[in-house]
Design a protein around this motif. Structure first.
Motif, PDB file in Angstrom:
ATOM      1  N   PHE A  49       0.828  -1.204   0.000  1.00 54.34           N
ATOM      2  CA  PHE A  49       0.000   0.000   0.000  1.00 54.34           C
ATOM      3  C   PHE A  49       0.862   1.254   0.000  1.00 54.34           C
ATOM      4  O   PHE A  49       0.622   2.200  -0.755  1.00 54.34           O
ATOM      5  N   GLY A  50       1.908   1.249   0.819  1.00 55.06           N
ATOM      6  CA  GLY A  50       2.826   2.389   0.856  1.00 55.06           C
ATOM      7  C   GLY A  50       3.581   2.574  -0.448  1.00 55.06           C
ATOM      8  O   GLY A  50       3.787   3.705  -0.904  1.00 55.06           O
ATOM      9  N   VAL A  51       3.975   1.473  -1.062  1.00 58.36           N
ATOM     10  CA  VAL A  51       4.683   1.546  -2.341  1.00 58.36           C
ATOM     11  C   VAL A  51       3.766   2.107  -3.421  1.00 58.36           C
ATOM     12  O   VAL A  51       4.172   2.938  -4.234  1.00 58.36           O
TER      13      VAL A  51
ATOM     14  N   ASP B 233      11.751   2.796  -9.167  1.00 60.21           N
ATOM     15  CA  ASP B 233      12.745   1.724  -9.056  1.00 60.21           C
ATOM     16  C   ASP B 233      13.258   1.576  -7.624  1.00 60.21           C
ATOM     17  O   ASP B 233      13.356   0.461  -7.097  1.00 60.21           O
ATOM     18  N   ARG B 234      13.573   2.685  -7.003  1.00 56.88           N
ATOM     19  CA  ARG B 234      14.088   2.628  -5.631  1.00 56.88           C
ATOM     20  C   ARG B 234      13.015   2.152  -4.651  1.00 56.88           C
ATOM     21  O   ARG B 234      13.298   1.365  -3.746  1.00 56.88           O
ATOM     22  N   VAL B 235      11.795   2.622  -4.840  1.00 57.61           N
ATOM     23  CA  VAL B 235      10.717   2.228  -3.940  1.00 57.61           C
ATOM     24  C   VAL B 235      10.404   0.743  -4.097  1.00 57.61           C
ATOM     25  O   VAL B 235      10.155   0.036  -3.123  1.00 57.61           O
ATOM     26  N   PHE B 236      10.440   0.251  -5.335  1.00 51.49           N
ATOM     27  CA  PHE B 236      10.168  -1.165  -5.565  1.00 51.49           C
ATOM     28  C   PHE B 236      11.244  -2.035  -4.925  1.00 51.49           C
ATOM     29  O   PHE B 236      10.941  -3.104  -4.385  1.00 51.49           O
TER      30      PHE B 236
ATOM     31  N   GLN C 143       5.211  10.088  -6.817  1.00 49.25           N
ATOM     32  CA  GLN C 143       6.458  10.390  -7.522  1.00 49.25           C
ATOM     33  C   GLN C 143       6.859   9.197  -8.383  1.00 49.25           C
ATOM     34  O   GLN C 143       7.605   8.318  -7.938  1.00 49.25           O
ATOM     35  N   PRO C 144       6.379   9.136  -9.610  1.00 50.03           N
ATOM     36  CA  PRO C 144       6.682   7.977 -10.461  1.00 50.03           C
ATOM     37  C   PRO C 144       8.163   7.826 -10.797  1.00 50.03           C
ATOM     38  O   PRO C 144       8.619   6.730 -11.114  1.00 50.03           O
TER      39      PRO C 144
END
Length: 64
Positions: free
Chosen positions: A22-24, A36-39, A31-32
């Motif tokens: 959910f946070g991701v 990559d970093r969030v994934f 911020q699309p």
């Protein structure tokens, strides 16, 4: 009794993965460009949650 302990561990792991997903999703929507970093962080948090579920499974088997 071991099944109850394992089911509690699995519920905890599934809640942790759901909250991190959910946070991701929210972070990627805001911020699309940092997707990559969030994934990567999501994969790491999912792996840690699953590791805790496996530890719960082992403890449930040992206690039995």
């Amino acid at each position: 009794m071991g099944v109850i302990g394992y089911s509690i561990g699995v519920i905890g792991a599934s809640l942790a993965i759901a909250l991190s997903a959910f946070g991701v999703a929210q972070a990627m929507a805001r911020q699309p460009e940092i997707a990559d970093r969030v994934f990567t962080v999501f994969i790491m948090s999912s792996a840690f949650a699953e590791a805790l579920a496996l530890i719960g499974f082992v403890v449930a088997l040992v206690v039995r």
